[in-house]
Design an enzyme around this catalytic site. Structure first.
Site, short mmCIF file in Angstrom:
data_model
loop_
_atom_site.label_atom_id
_atom_site.label_comp_id
_atom_site.label_asym_id
_atom_site.label_seq_id
_atom_site.Cartn_x
_atom_site.Cartn_y
_atom_site.Cartn_z
N TRP A 6 2.24 96.09 83.52
CA TRP A 6 3.19 97.18 83.69
C TRP A 6 4.31 96.74 84.64
CZ3 TRP A 6 4.68 99.88 88.11
CH2 TRP A 6 5.53 100.97 87.88
N ASP A 37 13.23 114.30 80.30
CA ASP A 37 11.98 113.54 80.34
C ASP A 37 10.82 114.43 80.78
OD1 ASP A 37 10.08 111.17 81.14
OD2 ASP A 37 11.83 110.18 80.27
N TRP A 93 8.92 109.11 72.69
CA TRP A 93 7.47 109.26 72.45
C TRP A 93 6.74 108.31 73.39
CZ3 TRP A 93 5.25 110.41 67.04
CH2 TRP A 93 3.86 110.31 67.03
N ASP A 94 6.06 108.87 74.38
CA ASP A 94 5.41 108.06 75.42
C ASP A 94 3.91 107.98 75.18
OD1 ASP A 94 5.25 106.49 77.69
OD2 ASP A 94 6.34 107.92 78.96
N MET A 95 3.27 106.99 75.79
CA MET A 95 1.82 106.81 75.73
C MET A 95 1.43 106.05 76.99
SD MET A 95 -0.96 104.73 75.17
CE MET A 95 -0.29 103.17 74.58
N ASN A 96 0.74 106.73 77.92
CA ASN A 96 0.63 106.21 79.28
C ASN A 96 -0.76 105.76 79.70
OD1 ASN A 96 3.22 106.19 80.81
ND2 ASN A 96 3.31 108.30 80.09
N CYS A 99 7.70 104.51 73.57
CA CYS A 99 7.48 104.11 74.95
C CYS A 99 5.99 104.15 75.20
CB CYS A 99 8.23 105.06 75.90
SG CYS A 99 7.95 104.74 77.66
N ASP A 144 9.28 100.14 82.25
CA ASP A 144 9.61 101.14 83.27
C ASP A 144 10.36 100.50 84.44
OD1 ASP A 144 8.52 103.24 81.90
OD2 ASP A 144 6.61 103.23 82.96
#
Length: 742
Positions: free
Chosen positions: A200, A367, A478-481, A527, A549
């Protein structure tokens, strides 16, 4: 013609003007032997002279034939356990527990164009004449199974696409424990292996290592392609450079667990394989069912890493990305994340949007933090309705106001995740991925919804659709964390738990398809905590991805340089952020931040209302510059000139297809005292064209700029002044050179 079939010798030759790929059917075993992959060869009636055989210490398939060992025969799609001890391309466990297979050649089929893959992303053709496809059918009579190997070669691209399809034609199930998309046996090991590794905030760092005996691999077992490794590897000859030498590139059009591997045997043969990671993968293939592997893209060039990258760039930009936004200039956006984080209200958002619009920015993106009771990262994922404390007029009301200002409106979602405090979790606690009787791990205080279940995907679609249909939304981030842990689905039988990770990513693809079918003009940006799912599979649905990021301009030199090995500039989300930078606290000039971000989709990630008047004027100039040049940046040919992994200086450039225009970026990380004369040698220009460089009086022919270069020290206004009297750029400096045909 791009595919020749020598009927008598059962040889198959895929070729175009630049590349050849040749294999044949073995006479006795009816298996497939690989003969050649590389620079284009003249076709001939027989390639039997390429066959290599001699007696070696080994086990052999046939009695009295001591050269029938598969361990010493280059193969197309090898198995394990019948004289080949190298890693196999497939493995099946049958009803008696055996893993021995023997797929033998049955027939072939030639197709114009390129077939689509069911439920999977893949490159495509718009006209059948663009490519030809060869399908080889093999059968295992004991297993009563069929294996179809698909090869597509493009007529005008150095590209071969491969995939495999397994069909169970028996009356009982078997388990597919390994199913690679492609395997290639190359004749020697004189290569460096190049791949992209990181974590990351430092994704896509270029790693180079010599091939050695044994296995070297990159992989993911995290449920996503991951920050750690990208589903890509390249083999480059030892004497190769960015611009010269043989390179073989392999890229997997897939977003889940993958394996990319090179194995060098004791005789120096290099076996390259790529596909779904077999670790914790097992697929129960029932009678009559089909399993389709993802697609592996293979690129060969003798023009170095740049030649490989340019082939990937054009292919992925023109025949992987699709739909409304594929060829359109991307809007310049501003995202409020680093400006406000969770601390905002409608008034604050509108003040940022109004200022941004006045400075030429076209799209406002709201966001994380707009939904449920979301004021930090501990809650509300799954409560996809507006936080009325922040947005009293909801998303619809905010979107209307943003549109009235004269900007498009975009919105952040993290649809694959849920928090425990939500109605979604309370109503459906069994919808998360978790192992019974084991404590589920959390990541960023969130849990993963089981997208292998169609009812989960449908429910999330309805929640998202309720917001989108009610508002004028032009863009979705479209996020995935978080990665998968305790990988188990309450909806799958015990003997199918090994299917969960693959079924999950198929569910993600299906949600994208449902949204795009209803909103075909929506611009998606994928994302995953930055670049954890920056892969070709995502580009099929979202033509751009947030690269990292980390928005620091200096760090972005490495991230964007590495990403460009495979992915086009049109896919690389890149923004100008504030200083001190929020990830590394570095202070860099605004010009440098923009000069890095131009070589991507371009946008801003800061509170633009807090900029000084002088800084806002710079933003206005930057947005005007990007609007003038973005179409050619997006569609031009990209060249890497100086690597951030090798030196203090970095350079790259984009050349228009007609070579009448070029944009060169040059970056110096740390200032140096009393330096030598320094030049950047350009590439990709027309040697006979005369080019003007903006801001310079002298014009230069293309051959001068490529063989001599641009003199970097000639811009001092007073060349006669002493060194200590000159104005110097300092650390983190950069310059752009705009070349146009004179």
């Amino acid at each position: 013609m791009t595919i020749y079939v020598n009927q008598e010798t059962k040889e198959f030759h895929l070729c175009n003007n630049n590349v050849s790929y040749i294999f044949r059917v073995l006479e006795k075993s009816n298996q497939l032997e690989h003969l050649y992959y590389g620079k284009k060869l003249t076709h001939r009636d027989s390639f039997t002279h390429l066959i290599e055989r001699e007696i070696r210490p080994s086990c052999n398939l046939f009695e009295h034939d001591h050269t029938s060992s598969l361990e010493h025969i280059k193969q197309e799609y090898p198995s394990f356990g019948t004289t080949d001890y190298r890693q196999p391309a497939h493995m099946i466990t049958d009803k008696i527990g055996s893993t021995i297979t023997n797929f033998q050649y049955k027939d072939y089929k030639l197709l114009k164009g390129k077939p689509v893959l069911d439920n999977l992303p893949a490159v495509y053709t718009e006209q059948a004449e663009e490519a030809d496809t060869l399908e080889i059918t093999l059968t295992d009579e004991v297993l009563r199974a069929t294996l179809v190997l698909s090869y597509t070669i493009f007529c005008d691209r150095n590209v071969i696409c491969r995939n495999a399809r397994f069909i169970n034609e028996s009356d009982s199930a078997f388990f597919l424990d390994n199913a690679m998309s492609a395997s290639v046996d190359l004749p020697d090991d004189q290569f460096e292996m190049i791949h992209l590794a990181g974590a990351w905030a430092r994704e896509a760092h270029m790693e180079v290592q010599p091939l050695t005996k044994g296995i070297q691999s990159v992989y993911s077992s995290r449920g996503a392609s991951s920050h750690a490794h990208n589903p890509f590897l390249a083999l480059r000859r030892y004497n190769g450079t960015e611009h010269t030498g043989e390179v073989y590139g392999f890229s997997l059009v897939y977003s889940g667990n993958f394996l990319a591997q090179a194995e060098v045997d004791t005789y120096g043969v290099s076996r390259v394989m790529m596909g779904i990671n077999p670790f914790q993968f097992s697929w129960k293939l029932k009678p009559g069912e089909v399993f389709q592997t993802p697609e592996c893209i293979m690129v060969y060039t003798h023009e170095g890493l740049n030649g490989m990258s340019q082939t990937f760039h054009e292919l992925y930009r023109e025949r992987l990305a699709r739909g409304y936004w594929r060829d359109r200039a991307r809007p310049i956006l501003i995202n409020n994340w680093e400006a406000t984080y969770f601390n905002f209200d409608e008034e604050k958002i509108l003040s940022i949007a109004e200022t941004a619009q006045n400075l030429g920015i076209e799209l406002f993106v709201l966001d994380d933090g707009w939904f449920g009771n979301r004021n930090d990262d501990t809650s509300s994922l799954g409560d996809w309705f507006a936080n009325e404390g922040k947005l009293p007029n909801g998303i619809k009301g905010l979107a209307e106001k943003i549109n009235k200002i004269g900007m498009k409106f975009g919105l952040w979602f993290e649809p694959e995740m849920v928090c425990k405090d939500t109605a979604l979790f309370k109503e459906h606690p069994d919808w998360i991925i978790a192992t019974p009787n084991r404590m589920p791990s959390h990541g960023r205080n969130q849990f993963i919804l089981d997208f292998s279940r169609k009812e989960v995907v449908e429910h999330i679609f309805q929640l998202m659709d309720n917001i989108i249909e009610d508002s004028n939304i032009s863009y979705i981030k479209w996020d995935m964390n978080r990665y998968m842990t305790e990988t188990y689905s309450s909806s799958l039988p015990i003997d199918q738990q090994g299917e969960l990770s693959h079924r999950y990513i198929l569910g993600v693809y299906s949600l994208y398809e449902k949204l795009l079918a209803k909103y075909p003009e929506m611009l998606f940006e994928s994302c995953a905590g930055g670049g954890a799912r920056f892969d070709p599979g995502m580009l099929y649905y979202a033509p751009q991805a947030w690269a990292s990021d980390n928005t620091d301009a200096v760090e972005r030199l490495k991230i964007q340089y590495g990403t460009s090995l495979v992915y086009p500039l049109s896919s690389i989300g890149s923004h100008v952020s504030t200083v001190p930078n929020h990830q590394v606290e570095r202070i860099t000039p605004m010009e440098t931040r923009a000069n890095v971000a131009y070589f991507g989709t371009f946008g801003y990630e800061l509170d633009i209302t807090k900029l000084t008047k002088e800084e806002q004027e710079k933003v206005m100039l930057q947005t005007a510059f990007m609007k003038e040049h973005r179409d050619f940046i997006q569609k031009g040919t990209f060249y890497r000139l100086l690597s951030p992994f090798d030196s203090n200086e970095v350079s790259w450039m984009v050349v228009a297809r007609d070579k009448k225009k070029a944009l060169v970026g040059y970056y110096k990380v740390l200032a140096k005292p009393n330096e030598r004369y320094n030049r950047i040698k350009l590439t990709g220009l027309d040697p006979d064209k005369l080019y003007a460089i903006e801001g310079k009086d002298t014009k230069h022919y293309g051959d001068e700029l490529m063989n001599i270069g641009i003199l970097l020290s000639e811009d001092y206004t007073d060349r006669a002044s002493e060194y200590w009297q000159r104005e110097r750029a300092g650390d983190y400096s950069s310059r752009l050179f705009i070349l146009t045909e004179a």
